[in-house]
Motif scaffolding. Structure first.
Motif, PDB file in Angstrom:
ATOM      1  N   VAL A 120     -23.213 117.169  76.778  1.00  0.00           N
ATOM      2  CA  VAL A 120     -24.069 116.547  75.764  1.00  0.00           C
ATOM      3  C   VAL A 120     -24.945 117.611  75.117  1.00  0.00           C
ATOM      4  O   VAL A 120     -25.163 117.594  73.899  1.00  0.00           O
ATOM      5  CB  VAL A 120     -24.922 115.417  76.386  1.00  0.00           C
ATOM      6  N   SER A 121     -25.409 118.572  75.901  1.00  0.00           N
ATOM      7  CA  SER A 121     -26.241 119.652  75.364  1.00  0.00           C
ATOM      8  C   SER A 121     -25.507 120.461  74.307  1.00  0.00           C
ATOM      9  O   SER A 121     -26.113 120.910  73.325  1.00  0.00           O
ATOM     10  CB  SER A 121     -26.705 120.572  76.497  1.00  0.00           C
ATOM     11  N   LYS A 122     -24.216 120.638  74.477  1.00  0.00           N
ATOM     12  CA  LYS A 122     -23.427 121.357  73.466  1.00  0.00           C
ATOM     13  C   LYS A 122     -23.435 120.593  72.142  1.00  0.00           C
ATOM     14  O   LYS A 122     -23.547 121.191  71.077  1.00  0.00           O
ATOM     15  CB  LYS A 122     -21.986 121.537  73.945  1.00  0.00           C
ATOM     16  N   VAL A 123     -23.307 119.280  72.219  1.00  0.00           N
ATOM     17  CA  VAL A 123     -23.316 118.455  71.014  1.00  0.00           C
ATOM     18  C   VAL A 123     -24.690 118.499  70.355  1.00  0.00           C
ATOM     19  O   VAL A 123     -24.811 118.659  69.132  1.00  0.00           O
ATOM     20  CB  VAL A 123     -22.895 117.006  71.338  1.00  0.00           C
ATOM     21  N   ILE A 124     -25.747 118.386  71.141  1.00  0.00           N
ATOM     22  CA  ILE A 124     -27.103 118.405  70.584  1.00  0.00           C
ATOM     23  C   ILE A 124     -27.406 119.758  69.948  1.00  0.00           C
ATOM     24  O   ILE A 124     -28.013 119.835  68.876  1.00  0.00           O
ATOM     25  CB  ILE A 124     -28.152 118.050  71.663  1.00  0.00           C
ATOM     26  N   LYS A 125     -26.963 120.815  70.572  1.00  0.00           N
ATOM     27  CA  LYS A 125     -27.156 122.157  69.991  1.00  0.00           C
ATOM     28  C   LYS A 125     -26.469 122.254  68.634  1.00  0.00           C
ATOM     29  O   LYS A 125     -27.032 122.768  67.676  1.00  0.00           O
ATOM     30  CB  LYS A 125     -26.616 123.221  70.943  1.00  0.00           C
ATOM     31  N   LEU A 126     -25.260 121.734  68.540  1.00  0.00           N
ATOM     32  CA  LEU A 126     -24.533 121.736  67.275  1.00  0.00           C
ATOM     33  C   LEU A 126     -25.309 120.952  66.213  1.00  0.00           C
ATOM     34  O   LEU A 126     -25.455 121.417  65.074  1.00  0.00           O
ATOM     35  CB  LEU A 126     -23.147 121.113  67.473  1.00  0.00           C
ATOM     36  N   ILE A 171     -29.408 109.845  67.163  1.00  0.00           N
ATOM     37  CA  ILE A 171     -29.410 109.307  65.812  1.00  0.00           C
ATOM     38  C   ILE A 171     -29.536 110.488  64.854  1.00  0.00           C
ATOM     39  O   ILE A 171     -30.401 111.345  65.037  1.00  0.00           O
ATOM     40  CB  ILE A 171     -30.582 108.338  65.594  1.00  0.00           C
ATOM     41  N   ILE A 172     -28.657 110.529  63.868  1.00  0.00           N
ATOM     42  CA  ILE A 172     -28.740 111.561  62.833  1.00  0.00           C
ATOM     43  C   ILE A 172     -28.883 110.881  61.482  1.00  0.00           C
ATOM     44  O   ILE A 172     -28.528 109.711  61.323  1.00  0.00           O
ATOM     45  CB  ILE A 172     -27.515 112.511  62.825  1.00  0.00           C
ATOM     46  N   GLU A 173     -29.426 111.619  60.509  1.00  0.00           N
ATOM     47  CA  GLU A 173     -29.484 111.129  59.137  1.00  0.00           C
ATOM     48  C   GLU A 173     -28.874 112.175  58.225  1.00  0.00           C
ATOM     49  O   GLU A 173     -29.250 113.344  58.267  1.00  0.00           O
ATOM     50  CB  GLU A 173     -30.919 110.842  58.695  1.00  0.00           C
ATOM     51  N   THR A 174     -27.917 111.728  57.418  1.00  0.00           N
ATOM     52  CA  THR A 174     -27.258 112.601  56.450  1.00  0.00           C
ATOM     53  C   THR A 174     -27.322 111.946  55.072  1.00  0.00           C
ATOM     54  O   THR A 174     -27.705 110.782  54.939  1.00  0.00           O
ATOM     55  CB  THR A 174     -25.786 112.861  56.841  1.00  0.00           C
ATOM     56  N   ASP A 175     -26.897 112.701  54.050  1.00  0.00           N
ATOM     57  CA  ASP A 175     -26.899 112.187  52.683  1.00  0.00           C
ATOM     58  C   ASP A 175     -25.639 111.406  52.341  1.00  0.00           C
ATOM     59  O   ASP A 175     -25.644 110.607  51.411  1.00  0.00           O
ATOM     60  CB  ASP A 175     -27.054 113.334  51.681  1.00  0.00           C
ATOM     61  N   VAL A 189     -21.662 109.658  53.941  1.00  0.00           N
ATOM     62  CA  VAL A 189     -20.829 109.268  55.082  1.00  0.00           C
ATOM     63  C   VAL A 189     -19.959 110.449  55.502  1.00  0.00           C
ATOM     64  O   VAL A 189     -19.781 110.706  56.697  1.00  0.00           O
ATOM     65  CB  VAL A 189     -19.964 108.036  54.731  1.00  0.00           C
ATOM     66  N   ALA A 190     -19.452 111.196  54.526  1.00  0.00           N
ATOM     67  CA  ALA A 190     -18.615 112.358  54.841  1.00  0.00           C
ATOM     68  C   ALA A 190     -19.371 113.368  55.693  1.00  0.00           C
ATOM     69  O   ALA A 190     -18.797 113.941  56.635  1.00  0.00           O
ATOM     70  CB  ALA A 190     -18.106 113.008  53.550  1.00  0.00           C
ATOM     71  N   ASP A 191     -20.651 113.591  55.390  1.00  0.00           N
ATOM     72  CA  ASP A 191     -21.449 114.524  56.189  1.00  0.00           C
ATOM     73  C   ASP A 191     -21.619 114.021  57.620  1.00  0.00           C
ATOM     74  O   ASP A 191     -21.551 114.792  58.574  1.00  0.00           O
ATOM     75  CB  ASP A 191     -22.823 114.742  55.559  1.00  0.00           C
ATOM     76  N   ALA A 192     -21.849 112.721  57.761  1.00  0.00           N
ATOM     77  CA  ALA A 192     -22.000 112.145  59.105  1.00  0.00           C
ATOM     78  C   ALA A 192     -20.695 112.263  59.889  1.00  0.00           C
ATOM     79  O   ALA A 192     -20.697 112.633  61.068  1.00  0.00           O
ATOM     80  CB  ALA A 192     -22.439 110.681  59.000  1.00  0.00           C
ATOM     81  N   LEU A 193     -19.585 111.966  59.232  1.00  0.00           N
ATOM     82  CA  LEU A 193     -18.285 112.068  59.905  1.00  0.00           C
ATOM     83  C   LEU A 193     -17.945 113.517  60.256  1.00  0.00           C
ATOM     84  O   LEU A 193     -17.297 113.774  61.273  1.00  0.00           O
ATOM     85  CB  LEU A 193     -17.193 111.452  59.031  1.00  0.00           C
ATOM     86  N   ILE A 212     -20.130 115.708  61.259  1.00  0.00           N
ATOM     87  CA  ILE A 212     -20.853 115.960  62.510  1.00  0.00           C
ATOM     88  C   ILE A 212     -20.068 115.386  63.692  1.00  0.00           C
ATOM     89  O   ILE A 212     -19.973 116.011  64.751  1.00  0.00           O
ATOM     90  CB  ILE A 212     -22.276 115.361  62.457  1.00  0.00           C
ATOM     91  N   ILE A 213     -19.480 114.209  63.518  1.00  0.00           N
ATOM     92  CA  ILE A 213     -18.663 113.621  64.583  1.00  0.00           C
ATOM     93  C   ILE A 213     -17.482 114.531  64.898  1.00  0.00           C
ATOM     94  O   ILE A 213     -17.197 114.819  66.063  1.00  0.00           O
ATOM     95  CB  ILE A 213     -18.176 112.206  64.178  1.00  0.00           C
ATOM     96  N   GLN A 214     -16.785 114.987  63.876  1.00  0.00           N
ATOM     97  CA  GLN A 214     -15.631 115.859  64.090  1.00  0.00           C
ATOM     98  C   GLN A 214     -16.046 117.157  64.786  1.00  0.00           C
ATOM     99  O   GLN A 214     -15.398 117.603  65.734  1.00  0.00           O
ATOM    100  CB  GLN A 214     -14.932 116.173  62.763  1.00  0.00           C
ATOM    101  N   GLN A 215     -17.134 117.753  64.318  1.00  0.00           N
ATOM    102  CA  GLN A 215     -17.620 119.002  64.916  1.00  0.00           C
ATOM    103  C   GLN A 215     -18.035 118.785  66.368  1.00  0.00           C
ATOM    104  O   GLN A 215     -17.817 119.651  67.217  1.00  0.00           O
ATOM    105  CB  GLN A 215     -18.783 119.563  64.103  1.00  0.00           C
ATOM    106  N   SER A 216     -18.634 117.632  66.653  1.00  0.00           N
ATOM    107  CA  SER A 216     -19.037 117.310  68.029  1.00  0.00           C
ATOM    108  C   SER A 216     -17.819 117.221  68.929  1.00  0.00           C
ATOM    109  O   SER A 216     -17.806 117.760  70.043  1.00  0.00           O
ATOM    110  CB  SER A 216     -19.824 115.993  68.061  1.00  0.00           C
TER     111      SER A 216
END
Length: 103
Positions: free
Chosen positions: A22-28, A44-48, A50-54, A56-60
Motif C-alpha cells: 500500500v505504501s508503494k501506491v501512496i508514494k506514487l 481518496i484522490i481528486e483529479t480534473d 476521469v482519464a487522469d483518475a484511471l 492513477i489506477i493503472q499506475q497503481s
C-alpha cells in the motif's frame, strides 16, 4: 470538473500485513501531485478528468504487478462538472454545520 475517486488496491497473496505494498501506491499518488487523502480503508484522490483518475489506477496496478500474483481493488467515483477542490470542500461543508471533524 472534479473527479473524486475513492479506492483501495492491495495484494491478496502477501499475508495479513500489506502496508509495504500500500505504501508503494501512496508514494506514487503523492509523487503524482494530485490531491489525496489516505484513510484506514482506502485513499481518496481528486483529479480534473476521469482519464487522469484511471491513469492513477493503472499506475497503481503497475507498481504492484511485478511482485504480486493477485491484486484486489475497489473503486467509487463522484464526478461533478463545473467544480474543483471538492476533496476539501465536502469536509468544510460538514464542518460549517457541526464544527471540526477528524480527518
Amino acid at each position: 470538473m472534479s473527479v473524486l475517486l475513492e479506492f483501495a488496491m492491495f495484494p491478496t497473496d502477501k499475508g495479513e500485513s500489506v502496508s509495504p505494498y500500500v505504501s508503494k501506491v501512496i508514494k506514487l499518488i503523492r509523487e503524482s501531485g494530485v490531491s489525496y487523502q489516505l484513510t484506514p480503508m482506502g485513499t481518496i484522490i481528486e483529479t480534473d478528468t476521469v482519464a487522469d483518475a484511471l491513469a492513477i489506477i493503472q499506475q497503481s496496478y503497475d507498481v504492484l504487478e511485478p511482485d504480486c500474483d493477485r491484486v484486489y481493488s475497489s473503486l467509487k467515483f463522484d464526478i461533478r462538472k463545473g467544480k474543483s477542490g471538492c476533496l476539501k470542500q465536502k469536509i468544510a461543508s460538514v464542518e460549517n454545520i457541526i464544527g471540526k471533524v477528524n480527518t
